[in-house]
Write a protein that holds these residues in place. Structure first.
Motif, PDB file in Angstrom:
ATOM      1  N   ASP A  44      11.048-106.085 -50.002  1.00  0.00           N
ATOM      2  CA  ASP A  44      10.145-105.138 -49.356  1.00  0.00           C
ATOM      3  C   ASP A  44       8.672-105.419 -49.641  1.00  0.00           C
ATOM      4  N   LEU A  45       8.364-106.603 -50.190  1.00  0.00           N
ATOM      5  CA  LEU A  45       6.974-106.980 -50.421  1.00  0.00           C
ATOM      6  C   LEU A  45       6.347-107.416 -49.111  1.00  0.00           C
ATOM      7  N   GLY A  46       5.129-106.993 -48.876  1.00  0.00           N
ATOM      8  CA  GLY A  46       4.404-107.416 -47.687  1.00  0.00           C
ATOM      9  C   GLY A  46       2.916-107.410 -47.945  1.00  0.00           C
ATOM     10  N   ILE A  47       2.206-108.138 -47.107  1.00  0.00           N
ATOM     11  CA  ILE A  47       0.744-108.099 -47.120  1.00  0.00           C
ATOM     12  C   ILE A  47       0.338-107.362 -45.856  1.00  0.00           C
ATOM     13  N   PHE A  48      -0.241-106.186 -46.030  1.00  0.00           N
ATOM     14  CA  PHE A  48      -0.685-105.363 -44.914  1.00  0.00           C
ATOM     15  C   PHE A  48      -2.064-105.843 -44.486  1.00  0.00           C
TER      16      PHE A  48
ATOM     17  N   VAL B 149      -3.898-105.449 -48.197  1.00  0.00           N
ATOM     18  CA  VAL B 149      -3.173-104.810 -49.291  1.00  0.00           C
ATOM     19  C   VAL B 149      -1.819-105.494 -49.423  1.00  0.00           C
ATOM     20  N   ALA B 150      -1.539-106.022 -50.604  1.00  0.00           N
ATOM     21  CA  ALA B 150      -0.211-106.575 -50.881  1.00  0.00           C
ATOM     22  C   ALA B 150       0.526-105.561 -51.739  1.00  0.00           C
ATOM     23  N   ALA B 151       1.673-105.111 -51.257  1.00  0.00           N
ATOM     24  CA  ALA B 151       2.433-104.095 -51.990  1.00  0.00           C
ATOM     25  C   ALA B 151       3.869-104.074 -51.488  1.00  0.00           C
ATOM     26  N   ARG B 152       4.726-103.537 -52.317  1.00  0.00           N
ATOM     27  CA  ARG B 152       6.097-103.281 -51.888  1.00  0.00           C
ATOM     28  C   ARG B 152       6.095-101.976 -51.093  1.00  0.00           C
ATOM     29  N   LYS B 153       6.818-101.968 -49.983  1.00  0.00           N
ATOM     30  CA  LYS B 153       6.881-100.753 -49.156  1.00  0.00           C
ATOM     31  C   LYS B 153       7.380 -99.567 -49.959  1.00  0.00           C
TER      32      LYS B 153
ATOM     33  N   VAL C  83      -2.471 -77.138 -29.307  1.00  0.00           N
ATOM     34  CA  VAL C  83      -2.714 -76.894 -30.723  1.00  0.00           C
ATOM     35  C   VAL C  83      -1.772 -77.772 -31.537  1.00  0.00           C
ATOM     36  N   MET C  84      -2.329 -78.516 -32.489  1.00  0.00           N
ATOM     37  CA  MET C  84      -1.533 -79.325 -33.419  1.00  0.00           C
ATOM     38  C   MET C  84      -2.107 -79.104 -34.809  1.00  0.00           C
ATOM     39  N   LYS C  85      -1.279 -78.590 -35.697  1.00  0.00           N
ATOM     40  CA  LYS C  85      -1.716 -78.327 -37.072  1.00  0.00           C
ATOM     41  C   LYS C  85      -0.660 -78.829 -38.052  1.00  0.00           C
ATOM     42  N   TRP C  86      -1.080 -79.542 -39.069  1.00  0.00           N
ATOM     43  CA  TRP C  86      -0.207 -79.969 -40.155  1.00  0.00           C
ATOM     44  C   TRP C  86      -1.065 -80.591 -41.237  1.00  0.00           C
ATOM     45  N   ASN C  87      -0.468 -80.855 -42.366  1.00  0.00           N
ATOM     46  CA  ASN C  87      -1.138 -81.546 -43.468  1.00  0.00           C
ATOM     47  C   ASN C  87      -0.464 -82.895 -43.680  1.00  0.00           C
ATOM     48  N   ALA C  88      -1.229 -83.866 -44.151  1.00  0.00           N
ATOM     49  CA  ALA C  88      -0.673 -85.189 -44.424  1.00  0.00           C
ATOM     50  C   ALA C  88      -1.483 -85.845 -45.526  1.00  0.00           C
ATOM     51  N   GLY C  89      -0.918 -86.867 -46.111  1.00  0.00           N
ATOM     52  CA  GLY C  89      -1.613 -87.626 -47.146  1.00  0.00           C
ATOM     53  C   GLY C  89      -0.831 -88.873 -47.504  1.00  0.00           C
ATOM     54  N   VAL C  90      -1.458 -89.753 -48.257  1.00  0.00           N
ATOM     55  CA  VAL C  90      -0.817 -90.984 -48.717  1.00  0.00           C
ATOM     56  C   VAL C  90      -0.888 -91.061 -50.229  1.00  0.00           C
ATOM     57  N   GLY C  91      -0.054 -91.918 -50.784  1.00  0.00           N
ATOM     58  CA  GLY C  91      -0.061 -92.133 -52.225  1.00  0.00           C
ATOM     59  C   GLY C  91       0.786 -93.344 -52.568  1.00  0.00           C
ATOM     60  N   TYR C  92       0.860 -93.639 -53.837  1.00  0.00           N
ATOM     61  CA  TYR C  92       1.659 -94.758 -54.333  1.00  0.00           C
ATOM     62  C   TYR C  92       2.099 -94.450 -55.745  1.00  0.00           C
ATOM     63  N   ALA C  93       3.122 -95.174 -56.193  1.00  0.00           N
ATOM     64  CA  ALA C  93       3.684 -94.909 -57.517  1.00  0.00           C
ATOM     65  C   ALA C  93       2.997 -95.701 -58.608  1.00  0.00           C
ATOM     66  N   THR C  94       2.829 -97.015 -58.431  1.00  0.00           N
ATOM     67  CA  THR C  94       2.337 -97.887 -59.501  1.00  0.00           C
ATOM     68  C   THR C  94       1.170 -98.715 -58.985  1.00  0.00           C
ATOM     69  N   GLY C  95      -0.037 -98.361 -59.411  1.00  0.00           N
ATOM     70  CA  GLY C  95      -1.240 -99.069 -58.961  1.00  0.00           C
ATOM     71  C   GLY C  95      -1.282-100.529 -59.395  1.00  0.00           C
ATOM     72  N   SER C  96      -0.777-100.830 -60.560  1.00  0.00           N
ATOM     73  CA  SER C  96      -0.851-102.210 -61.070  1.00  0.00           C
ATOM     74  C   SER C  96       0.043-103.173 -60.300  1.00  0.00           C
ATOM     75  N   ASP C  97       0.923-102.650 -59.432  1.00  0.00           N
ATOM     76  CA  ASP C  97       1.770-103.492 -58.589  1.00  0.00           C
ATOM     77  C   ASP C  97       1.140-103.787 -57.225  1.00  0.00           C
ATOM     78  N   ILE C  98      -0.071-103.283 -57.008  1.00  0.00           N
ATOM     79  CA  ILE C  98      -0.723-103.411 -55.706  1.00  0.00           C
ATOM     80  C   ILE C  98      -1.926-104.341 -55.831  1.00  0.00           C
ATOM     81  N   VAL C  99      -2.085-105.225 -54.834  1.00  0.00           N
ATOM     82  CA  VAL C  99      -3.249-106.100 -54.744  1.00  0.00           C
ATOM     83  C   VAL C  99      -4.117-105.567 -53.611  1.00  0.00           C
TER      84      VAL C  99
END
Length: 184
Positions: free
Chosen positions: A76-80, A128-132, A165-181
């Motif tokens: 699941d590693l990829g370069i985005f 960004v290089a990271a595992r999905k 009308v469209m209403k919702w909340n969203a956000g992004v995150g990751y588990a381990t920063g040191s695994d991301i380039v």
């Protein structure tokens, strides 16, 4: 149904931009990966350049070299990459005569065995290089605070207009920063 579908596709494009380049200070956006990765000192930073077709292979090589050995080769590693970066890479492959197809424009989306994943909302000179499995997108679409509806204005003001009308909340995150380039 058509109106909601059409508007949803336009909103989807904006959400994609927020996922990668969003800033919570901007109306209708949330902090995207760019803001989060820039602030995180555990993320592996790679100094980038202004990308072009002639530089794309060397710059992707910098990202590949910074990927941790434990992550390299994982399924699941990829370069985005953003749209411009993908175009530059395809152009570089054409110039190098990929599989003797040259400018056919049909190539595998990988760099030396690591998948390249098109991220249309990403800025041109970022990667960004990271595992999905390390990246997350979250939304509250199942809560009572989320809604999508069409309001017929005929009974309110006599017009033949509708409002959406469209209403919702969203956000992004990751588990381990040191695994991301993060290439910036």
């Amino acid at each position: 149904t058509y109106l909601i579908s059409y508007a949803g596709s336009l909103v989807g494009q904006q959400v994609e931009t927020s996922i990668w380049s969003g800033a919570s200070g901007s109306s209708g956006q949330f902090d995207g990966f760019k803001a989060l990765l820039t602030a995180d000192t555990t993320v592996v930073d790679v100094a980038g350049a202004t990308l072009s077709a002639s530089k794309s292979i060397a710059e992707l090589g910098k990202v590949r070299d910074a990927i941790l050995d434990a992550n390299y080769g994982q399924e699941d590693l990829g370069i985005f990459v953003g749209t411009a970066a993908m175009k530059y890479y395809v152009s570089a492959q054409g110039a190098l005569g990929y599989m003797d197809q040259f400018h056919a424009g049909v190539t595998e989306a990988n760099f030396e065995g690591t998948k390249l994943i098109l991220a249309p909302g990403m800025a041109a000179d970022k990667m960004v290089a990271a595992r999905k499995s390390n990246l997350f997108f979250a939304t509250d679409l199942a809560s009572d605070m989320a809604e999508v509806k069409v309001i017929d204005m005929t009974e309110n003001d006599g017009s033949d207009n509708v409002r959406l009308v469209m209403k919702w909340n969203a956000g992004v995150g990751y588990a381990t920063g040191s695994d991301i380039v993060y290439y910036a």
